[in-house]
Write an enzyme that holds these catalytic residues in place. Structure first.
Site, mmCIF file in Angstrom:
data_model
loop_
_atom_site.group_PDB
_atom_site.id
_atom_site.type_symbol
_atom_site.label_atom_id
_atom_site.label_comp_id
_atom_site.label_asym_id
_atom_site.label_seq_id
_atom_site.Cartn_x
_atom_site.Cartn_y
_atom_site.Cartn_z
ATOM 1 N N ASP A 259 0.838 -1.198 0.000
ATOM 2 C CA ASP A 259 0.000 0.000 0.000
ATOM 3 C C ASP A 259 0.880 1.259 0.000
ATOM 4 O O ASP A 259 1.501 1.584 1.008
ATOM 5 C CB ASP A 259 -0.883 -0.020 1.255
ATOM 6 C CG ASP A 259 -2.031 0.956 1.157
ATOM 7 O OD1 ASP A 259 -2.157 1.637 0.133
ATOM 8 O OD2 ASP A 259 -2.808 1.030 2.125
ATOM 9 N N ASP A 260 0.953 1.938 -1.118
ATOM 10 C CA ASP A 260 1.718 3.198 -1.248
ATOM 11 C C ASP A 260 3.227 2.990 -1.358
ATOM 12 O O ASP A 260 3.989 3.946 -1.187
ATOM 13 C CB ASP A 260 1.479 4.163 -0.065
ATOM 14 C CG ASP A 260 0.099 4.778 -0.031
ATOM 15 O OD1 ASP A 260 -0.770 4.327 -0.793
ATOM 16 O OD2 ASP A 260 -0.102 5.708 0.756
ATOM 17 N N CYS B 286 -5.688 4.575 -3.967
ATOM 18 C CA CYS B 286 -5.995 3.181 -3.626
ATOM 19 C C CYS B 286 -7.256 2.610 -4.271
ATOM 20 O O CYS B 286 -7.206 1.560 -4.893
ATOM 21 C CB CYS B 286 -6.159 3.032 -2.124
ATOM 22 S SG CYS B 286 -4.713 3.527 -1.201
ATOM 23 N N HIS C 46 -10.996 -1.740 0.889
ATOM 24 C CA HIS C 46 -11.183 -0.372 0.377
ATOM 25 C C HIS C 46 -11.901 -0.279 -0.982
ATOM 26 O O HIS C 46 -11.562 0.563 -1.819
ATOM 27 C CB HIS C 46 -9.822 0.368 0.298
ATOM 28 C CG HIS C 46 -9.991 1.850 0.499
ATOM 29 N ND1 HIS C 46 -8.950 2.741 0.487
ATOM 30 C CD2 HIS C 46 -11.111 2.590 0.711
ATOM 31 C CE1 HIS C 46 -9.407 3.961 0.681
ATOM 32 N NE2 HIS C 46 -10.711 3.889 0.825
ATOM 33 N N ASP D 215 0.174 -0.871 -5.004
ATOM 34 C CA ASP D 215 -1.067 -0.393 -5.629
ATOM 35 C C ASP D 215 -0.837 0.863 -6.474
ATOM 36 O O ASP D 215 -1.557 1.107 -7.429
ATOM 37 C CB ASP D 215 -2.185 -0.198 -4.588
ATOM 38 C CG ASP D 215 -1.860 0.792 -3.497
ATOM 39 O OD1 ASP D 215 -0.684 1.185 -3.353
ATOM 40 O OD2 ASP D 215 -2.802 1.174 -2.765
ATOM 41 N N HIS D 216 0.178 1.658 -6.107
ATOM 42 C CA HIS D 216 0.569 2.853 -6.886
ATOM 43 C C HIS D 216 1.828 3.389 -6.239
ATOM 44 O O HIS D 216 2.356 2.778 -5.305
ATOM 45 C CB HIS D 216 -0.550 3.899 -6.913
ATOM 46 C CG HIS D 216 -1.130 4.180 -5.569
ATOM 47 N ND1 HIS D 216 -0.418 4.805 -4.572
ATOM 48 C CD2 HIS D 216 -2.320 3.845 -5.027
ATOM 49 C CE1 HIS D 216 -1.168 4.870 -3.495
ATOM 50 N NE2 HIS D 216 -2.322 4.280 -3.731
#
Ligand SMILES: *[C@@H]1O[C@H](CO)[C@@H](O)[C@H](O)[C@H]1NC(C)=O
Ligand SMILES: *[C@@H]1O[C@H](CO)[C@@H](O)[C@H](O)[C@H]1NC(C)=O
Length: 534
Positions: free
Chosen positions: A32-33, A72, A134, A349-350
């Protein structure tokens, strides 16, 4: 196109027409991130992510892998569905939040979207999602999970319907005058919710719903529509309200911790995935595990044994705790004897968030290498280009690198191709059967044909598949995120009948920092935290 490139580039050992259908287990690990410059197999030498490095050396490292979006919710929609988030209204909104904002809200991944989980479950896989979801939760009541993992192909779920949130939201914008209503009155009413079964006409719930109605009306009139310029951030909450609305740890549909404790949460999620792998392997069932890390999203919580291990920063300690978790999951595959028959995919995710700085001035967001931009910065490369690894022993060459552009949108079709799904190859296109003497087509070899590009039909309007839809005519759905009715939390979507368990849990702490430094709260119910041995 890109899909074909991805698959052809990855699969070095080609399959033959006589080979039986493959049913590899599939493990998808989502950071995540995490930025592409944050791990050592992508060139970061400030610390070593040994487990991710090993995964890369045993499989393929993709240097040009692109996320479907830079925040997200839409990026995970793209990953799960293989479709751009604008197809389902999951994209950012102009006048609303950039992501799904409330667990008890109505925005979320539409129930009719196909996900790779649903496709694999339909193909006989046992499927589990662990960690951050999410993608929204429910439509009419908590349990329906029309937007939840159970509504999208996962047999079981253990994790957060929402996301970690940083305390920065607790700013002046959300200190609106009506907040005390939600902050003090509603928790009281709701925690007084009686033991199930609920009695019709229960007055606590009715009073809570009335108070909630008044609160929503106020936001609707003053913040959302009020005057010529609606107040920005009408969807924001104070941290106390955030925890009250969105901080559930859930098993399937049962809330097991609320607000969840951060201390030990990484280990608790890992233990869940380990149990799942062991049990599916023991039963000899092909499985799909999606393990969606909370790391290294802020707040940067880590177990005590990971504090300071990087010798670099809180953020790097967080990355190393995640790397440890990757190591545990790979070890679980080894221990179950299934590593050789398992396709493992790791990605972020990014990109990392460049703006995050802690109270002491230390950076708390990721590093995107040489690429400009980051999380939530539109099309800038640093937000889109993510670390991505694939390991499938014997099929993907160890230590290989893929340098052509690939996309997270390709995961669904890639996984389905890995199962050899394709369309029948009719020798005579006018006659729709494959013409074999024994009457039954095979799903591989000469009996199938790969489509490039894929073909699209509206099987409701055109059940005979006569009119192919040109891809440029595929409709775009307006974002759900700036639709007040969908975004705002609703009383009826809370897990009624489960609230009384958390009476006494601390919903009223001042700020998340204090909360996570104290190790969060397990609430007061004996056995509530027993899965993690507390
Ligand atoms: C490694 O990652 C950390 C954390 O994002 C970052 O601060 C540091 O600059 C990176 N180091 C290198 C050499 O890229
Ligand atoms: C918000 O206000 C509009 C216009 O008055 C109304 O139609 C709508 O139902 C309200 N929504 C909520 C959730 O209260």
């Amino acid at each position: 196109m890109v899909l074909t490139v991805l698959l052809c580039t990855l699969l070095v050992v080609s399959t033959t027409a006589t080979e039986p259908e493959l049913r590899p287990n599939i493990v998808v690990l989502i950071a995540d991130d995490l930025g592409i410059g944050d791990i050592s197999c992508y060139g970061n030498d400030s610390f070593r992510t040994t487990h991710l490095d090993r995964l890369a050396s045993q499989g393929a490292l993709l240097t040009h892998h692109l996320a479907g979006a830079t925040v997200c919710t839409p990026s995970r929609t793209a990953l799960l569905t293989g479709r751009y988030p604008v197809r389902s209204g999951m994209q950012e909104a102009r006048h609303g939040p950039v992501v799904v904002r409330n667990v008890p809200g109505r925005a979320g991944l539409p129930a009719d979207e196909m996900t790779f989980a649903r496709a694999l479950r339909d193909a006989g896989y046992r499927t589990q999602f662990v960690g951050k979801w999410h993608q929204g939760w429910s439509c009419e009541r908590w349990e329906d999970q029309c937007h939840g993992p159970r509504g999208h192909g996962f047999d079981s779920f253990f994790g957060l319907p929402f996301s970690l949130m940083e305390e920065g939201e607790d700013g002046p914008v959300s200190q609106r005058r009506d907040e005390p209503l939600l902050r003090h009155v509603l928790p009281e009413l709701m925690l007084a919710d009686p033991q199930p079964p609920l009695r019709p006409g229960d007055c606590h719930r009715a009073a809570a719903e009335l108070a909630w109605r008044l609160w929503l009306d106020t936001i609707n009139q003053t913040d959302f529509r009020g005057g010529s310029t609606p107040r920005a951030n009408w969807w924001g909450h104070t941290m106390a309200v955030e925890k009250f609305l969105n901080y559930q740890l859930v098993r399937d549909s049962t809330v097991v911790d609320w607000p969840y404790q951060l201390a030990g949460l990484t280990q608790r999620l890992v233990a869940e995935s380990e149990r799942f792998v062991a049990s599916a392997a023991r039963d000899g069932e092909p499985f799909l595990l999606v393990h969606s890390f909370l790391h290294p999203h802020t707040p940067l919580f880590t177990a005590p044994e990971f504090r300071g291990v990087s010798g670099h920063s809180r953020y790097a300690d967080n990355v190393l705790e995640m790397d440890w978790a990757v190591g545990r999951l790979l070890a679980a595959l080894d221990a179950a004897g299934v590593a050789d028959n398992t396709l493992v995919h790791f990605l972020s995710d990014h990109g990392g968030q460049l703006e995050l700085v802690g109270p002491d001035g230390q950076r708390e967001g990721g590093h995107n290498g040489v690429f400009r931009g980051g999380k939530a910065q539109g099309g800038a490369e640093g937000g889109l280009r993510v670390p991505a690894l694939f390991r499938w022993p014997g099929r993907i060459a160890a230590g290989s690198r893929v340098e052509v552009p690939t996309s997270a949108l390709d995961l669904l079709p890639t996984l389905l191709e890995a199962l050899h799904l394709a369309v029948a190859n009719y020798p005579d296109p006018a006659v729709e059967h494959c013409g074999r003497a024994d009457g039954l087509c095979a799903c591989h070899g000469d009996d199938v044909r790969r489509l490039d590009p894929p073909r699209l039909f509206d099987v409701q309007a055109d059940p005979a598949e006569r009119r192919e839809i040109p891809s440029e005519q595929v409709p775009v759905a307006p974002s759900q995120m700036d639709q007040f009715e969908l975004v705002v939390p609703r009383a009826e979507l809370l897990p009624w009948g489960q609230l009384h368990k958390f009476r006494g849990a601390d919903f009223d702490m001042h700020g998340l920092h204090k909360w996570w430094e104290n190790g969060g709260s397990c609430g007061v119910v004996p056995g509530q935290c027993e899965e993690y041995g507390r």
